[in-house]
Design an enzyme around this catalytic site. Structure first.
Site, PDB file in Angstrom:
ATOM      1  N   GLY A 223       0.787  -1.241   0.000  1.00 47.91           N
ATOM      2  CA  GLY A 223       0.000   0.000   0.000  1.00 47.91           C
ATOM      3  C   GLY A 223       0.814   1.283   0.000  1.00 47.91           C
ATOM      4  O   GLY A 223       0.247   2.374   0.104  1.00 47.91           O
TER       5      GLY A 223
ATOM      6  N   SER B 160       1.590   8.162   2.131  1.00 46.77           N
ATOM      7  CA  SER B 160       0.756   6.974   2.341  1.00 46.77           C
ATOM      8  C   SER B 160       0.747   6.527   3.801  1.00 46.77           C
ATOM      9  O   SER B 160       1.788   6.553   4.477  1.00 46.77           O
ATOM     10  CB  SER B 160       1.283   5.790   1.511  1.00 46.77           C
ATOM     11  OG  SER B 160       1.195   6.056   0.144  1.00 46.77           O
ATOM     12  N   ILE B 161      -0.405   6.046   4.231  1.00 47.88           N
ATOM     13  CA  ILE B 161      -0.508   5.467   5.577  1.00 47.88           C
ATOM     14  C   ILE B 161       0.471   4.293   5.688  1.00 47.88           C
ATOM     15  O   ILE B 161       1.146   4.115   6.703  1.00 47.88           O
ATOM     16  CB  ILE B 161      -1.969   5.030   5.848  1.00 47.88           C
ATOM     17  CG1 ILE B 161      -2.849   6.273   6.024  1.00 47.88           C
ATOM     18  CG2 ILE B 161      -2.050   4.116   7.076  1.00 47.88           C
ATOM     19  CD1 ILE B 161      -4.335   6.014   6.124  1.00 47.88           C
TER      20      ILE B 161
ATOM     21  N   ASP C 263      -0.094  -5.928  -8.154  1.00 55.26           N
ATOM     22  CA  ASP C 263      -1.456  -5.467  -8.400  1.00 55.26           C
ATOM     23  C   ASP C 263      -2.327  -6.601  -7.870  1.00 55.26           C
ATOM     24  O   ASP C 263      -2.243  -7.733  -8.368  1.00 55.26           O
ATOM     25  CB  ASP C 263      -1.678  -5.250  -9.909  1.00 55.26           C
ATOM     26  CG  ASP C 263      -3.093  -4.785 -10.204  1.00 55.26           C
ATOM     27  OD1 ASP C 263      -4.017  -5.169  -9.467  1.00 55.26           O
ATOM     28  OD2 ASP C 263      -3.268  -4.037 -11.185  1.00 55.26           O
TER      29      ASP C 263
ATOM     30  N   TYR D  39     -18.632   9.557   1.251  1.00 48.00           N
ATOM     31  CA  TYR D  39     -17.750   8.367   1.285  1.00 48.00           C
ATOM     32  C   TYR D  39     -18.265   7.285   0.329  1.00 48.00           C
ATOM     33  O   TYR D  39     -17.518   6.375  -0.052  1.00 48.00           O
ATOM     34  CB  TYR D  39     -17.622   7.833   2.723  1.00 48.00           C
ATOM     35  CG  TYR D  39     -16.400   6.965   2.926  1.00 48.00           C
ATOM     36  CD1 TYR D  39     -15.121   7.405   2.586  1.00 48.00           C
ATOM     37  CD2 TYR D  39     -16.515   5.682   3.452  1.00 48.00           C
ATOM     38  CE1 TYR D  39     -14.007   6.610   2.756  1.00 48.00           C
ATOM     39  CE2 TYR D  39     -15.401   4.870   3.635  1.00 48.00           C
ATOM     40  CZ  TYR D  39     -14.150   5.349   3.282  1.00 48.00           C
ATOM     41  OH  TYR D  39     -13.040   4.544   3.456  1.00 48.00           O
TER      42      TYR D  39
ATOM     43  N   LYS E 183     -16.040  -0.938   3.243  1.00 43.97           N
ATOM     44  CA  LYS E 183     -15.311  -0.999   4.528  1.00 43.97           C
ATOM     45  C   LYS E 183     -16.109  -1.791   5.569  1.00 43.97           C
ATOM     46  O   LYS E 183     -15.524  -2.454   6.427  1.00 43.97           O
ATOM     47  CB  LYS E 183     -15.007   0.412   5.053  1.00 43.97           C
ATOM     48  CG  LYS E 183     -13.997   1.192   4.205  1.00 43.97           C
ATOM     49  CD  LYS E 183     -12.616   0.550   4.173  1.00 43.97           C
ATOM     50  CE  LYS E 183     -11.567   1.492   3.608  1.00 43.97           C
ATOM     51  NZ  LYS E 183     -10.291   0.831   3.313  1.00 43.97           N
TER      52      LYS E 183
ATOM     53  N   ILE F   3      -6.898  11.598   6.549  1.00 39.39           N
ATOM     54  CA  ILE F   3      -5.529  12.075   6.289  1.00 39.39           C
ATOM     55  C   ILE F   3      -5.454  12.391   4.795  1.00 39.39           C
ATOM     56  O   ILE F   3      -5.937  11.593   3.976  1.00 39.39           O
ATOM     57  CB  ILE F   3      -4.486  10.980   6.615  1.00 39.39           C
ATOM     58  CG1 ILE F   3      -4.621  10.488   8.060  1.00 39.39           C
ATOM     59  CG2 ILE F   3      -3.067  11.478   6.348  1.00 39.39           C
ATOM     60  CD1 ILE F   3      -3.713   9.315   8.420  1.00 39.39           C
TER      61      ILE F   3
ATOM     62  N   THR G  19      -4.217  11.974   1.715  1.00 40.06           N
ATOM     63  CA  THR G  19      -3.361  11.086   0.919  1.00 40.06           C
ATOM     64  C   THR G  19      -3.891  11.081  -0.515  1.00 40.06           C
ATOM     65  O   THR G  19      -4.919  11.681  -0.804  1.00 40.06           O
ATOM     66  CB  THR G  19      -3.414   9.645   1.455  1.00 40.06           C
ATOM     67  OG1 THR G  19      -4.770   9.194   1.333  1.00 40.06           O
ATOM     68  CG2 THR G  19      -2.964   9.548   2.893  1.00 40.06           C
TER      69      THR G  19
HETATM   70  P1  NAD Z   1      -2.670   5.936  -0.691  1.00 41.74           P
HETATM   71  O1  NAD Z   1      -3.180   6.469  -1.998  1.00 41.74           O
HETATM   72  O2  NAD Z   1      -1.370   6.422  -0.232  1.00 41.74           O
HETATM   73  O3  NAD Z   1      -2.676   4.346  -0.690  1.00 41.74           O
HETATM   74  C1  NAD Z   1      -3.605   3.594  -1.407  1.00 41.74           C
HETATM   75  C2  NAD Z   1      -2.825   2.433  -1.990  1.00 41.74           C
HETATM   76  O4  NAD Z   1      -3.710   1.526  -2.662  1.00 41.74           O
HETATM   77  C3  NAD Z   1      -1.786   2.873  -3.023  1.00 41.74           C
HETATM   78  O5  NAD Z   1      -0.498   2.439  -2.626  1.00 41.74           O
HETATM   79  C4  NAD Z   1      -2.212   2.163  -4.288  1.00 41.74           C
HETATM   80  O6  NAD Z   1      -1.138   1.752  -5.101  1.00 41.74           O
HETATM   81  C5  NAD Z   1      -2.924   0.953  -3.692  1.00 41.74           C
HETATM   82  N1  NAD Z   1      -3.734   0.231  -4.665  1.00 41.74           N
HETATM   83  C6  NAD Z   1      -4.812   0.661  -5.360  1.00 41.74           C
HETATM   84  N2  NAD Z   1      -5.223  -0.298  -6.219  1.00 41.74           N
HETATM   85  C7  NAD Z   1      -4.377  -1.375  -6.049  1.00 41.74           C
HETATM   86  C8  NAD Z   1      -4.271  -2.649  -6.636  1.00 41.74           C
HETATM   87  N3  NAD Z   1      -5.102  -3.050  -7.603  1.00 41.74           N
HETATM   88  N4  NAD Z   1      -3.282  -3.496  -6.229  1.00 41.74           N
HETATM   89  C9  NAD Z   1      -2.409  -3.104  -5.253  1.00 41.74           C
HETATM   90  N5  NAD Z   1      -2.467  -1.889  -4.660  1.00 41.74           N
HETATM   91  C10 NAD Z   1      -3.441  -1.036  -5.055  1.00 41.74           C
HETATM   92  O7  NAD Z   1      -3.841   6.295   0.359  1.00 41.74           O
HETATM   93  P2  NAD Z   1      -4.034   5.906   1.910  1.00 41.74           P
HETATM   94  O8  NAD Z   1      -4.983   6.919   2.424  1.00 41.74           O
HETATM   95  O9  NAD Z   1      -2.728   5.711   2.559  1.00 41.74           O
HETATM   96  O10 NAD Z   1      -4.848   4.548   1.829  1.00 41.74           O
HETATM   97  C11 NAD Z   1      -4.445   3.375   2.499  1.00 41.74           C
HETATM   98  C12 NAD Z   1      -5.634   2.718   3.180  1.00 41.74           C
HETATM   99  O11 NAD Z   1      -6.054   3.520   4.292  1.00 41.74           O
HETATM  100  C13 NAD Z   1      -6.896   2.551   2.319  1.00 41.74           C
HETATM  101  O12 NAD Z   1      -7.492   1.304   2.608  1.00 41.74           O
HETATM  102  C14 NAD Z   1      -7.793   3.657   2.801  1.00 41.74           C
HETATM  103  O13 NAD Z   1      -9.173   3.389   2.595  1.00 41.74           O
HETATM  104  C15 NAD Z   1      -7.445   3.642   4.267  1.00 41.74           C
HETATM  105  N6  NAD Z   1      -7.834   4.828   5.022  1.00 41.74           N
HETATM  106  C16 NAD Z   1      -7.462   6.063   4.596  1.00 41.74           C
HETATM  107  C17 NAD Z   1      -7.849   7.171   5.299  1.00 41.74           C
HETATM  108  C18 NAD Z   1      -7.481   8.550   4.837  1.00 41.74           C
HETATM  109  O14 NAD Z   1      -8.146   9.511   5.246  1.00 41.74           O
HETATM  110  N7  NAD Z   1      -6.466   8.702   4.005  1.00 41.74           N
HETATM  111  C19 NAD Z   1      -8.609   7.048   6.479  1.00 41.74           C
HETATM  112  C20 NAD Z   1      -8.962   5.759   6.899  1.00 41.74           C
HETATM  113  C21 NAD Z   1      -8.578   4.666   6.164  1.00 41.74           C
END
Ligand code: NAD
Length: 256
Positions: free
Chosen positions: A14, A20-21, A65, A156, A163, A192, A194
């Protein structure tokens, strides 16, 4: 120095960039002594992810992927050949086609729904399935959810129901894998800014509300999420499983 993860091997799925988180978590895992495998989505993502993975001295840096079964199997073969085991994995990915994500749930296309579920939820099940034989001494599977899976959060969209299913999946996997000492948990961070978050309409309003409504009146950072993730994958959390771990400055306890 925190050495809670010394000798542990972990997979991080991820990381897209340094916002990224998953990157906040990877840094925390590395600082605590873990050795990491880091994946990147595709060739386009590689130049952003590889330097970060090198920064945490990851010996395994490979494409993944999650819709590509062969790629996922190849990843676990490499992990098996390199380490012969896996102690924890982080699944921090989500995706929904923009038109479905930004529309009403009532209007979501079948394909949009299936794609969102496949990438954001089924992939966690598949990772668990492939990790299980490598977690011979137990382990921890960690995913990332959001409050919008529990309560309706404006804008959302379809990611809310996705989720919800992911959170249900965490509980069922935790129940099934507990006997093997494999723990399954979800982090639930507050909003966050991102790249994935930029796909959500009016995300700035979500940030504003989070700051205003949360008891701590602060926004979450990826390092805060990383600190909690480090604890959850460590042996210190050996009896924590099936939980939704909020890192949201207390937002989830507030009504209205
Ligand atoms: P991010 O864009 O940095 O990360 C999302 C990741 O998903 C990316 O690395 C991307 O390459 C990957 N991805 C998408 N399609 C893919 C695929 N087919 N195969 C492999 N990887 C794939 O954003 P983020 O906010 O760090 O998201 C990480 C997680 O945290 C997500 O599940 C998101 O829902 C969750 N989240 C985010 C927030 C927020 O506010 N940013 C809050 C709560 C939860």
């Amino acid at each position: 120095m925190n050495e809670a993860l010394k000798g542990k091997k972990g997979l991080v799925v991820g990381v897209a960039n340094d916002q990224s988180i998953a990157w906040g978590c990877a840094k925390a895992f590395h600082e605590a002594g873990a050795e990491l495998a880091v994946t990147y989505l595709n060739e386009k993502a590689e130049p952003y992810v590889r330097p970060l993975a090198e920064q945490v001295n990851a010996p395994i840096i490979v494409p993944l992927d999650v819709t590509d079964d062969e790629q996922m199997e190849a990843l676990f073969e490499i992990i098996g050949n390199t380490w012969g085991k896996l102690d924890f994995l982080l699944h921090a990915i989500a995706f929904a086609p923009k038109e479905d994500l930004q529309g009403r749930v009532a209007d979501c296309s079948r394909q949009g729904f299936l794609t969102a579920m496949d990438i954001s939820c089924y992939s966690f099940i598949r990772l668990a399935h492939l990790a299980e034989p490598l977690m011979k001494d137990g382990g921890c599977l960690l995913t990332t959810t959001y409050y919008g899976g529990e309560k309706v959060v404006e804008h959302y969209g379809i990611m809310g129901p996705v989720k919800s299913v992911l959170e249900g999946t965490v509980k069922y996997l935790a129940a099934e894998l507990g006997v093997k000492k494999i723990r399954v948990n979800a982090l639930s961070p507050g909003p966050i800014a991102t790249r994935a978050a930029s796909g959500i309409a009016h995300f700035d309003e979500l940030l504003e509300l989070a700051k205003k409504k949360s008891p701590a009146h602060e926004l979450i950072c990826t390092d805060c999420v990383g600190a909690y993730a480090r604890f959850l994958v460590s042996d210190e959390a050996r009896l924590v499983t099936g939980s939704i771990a909020y890192v949201d400055a207390g937002f989830n306890i507030m009504a209205g």
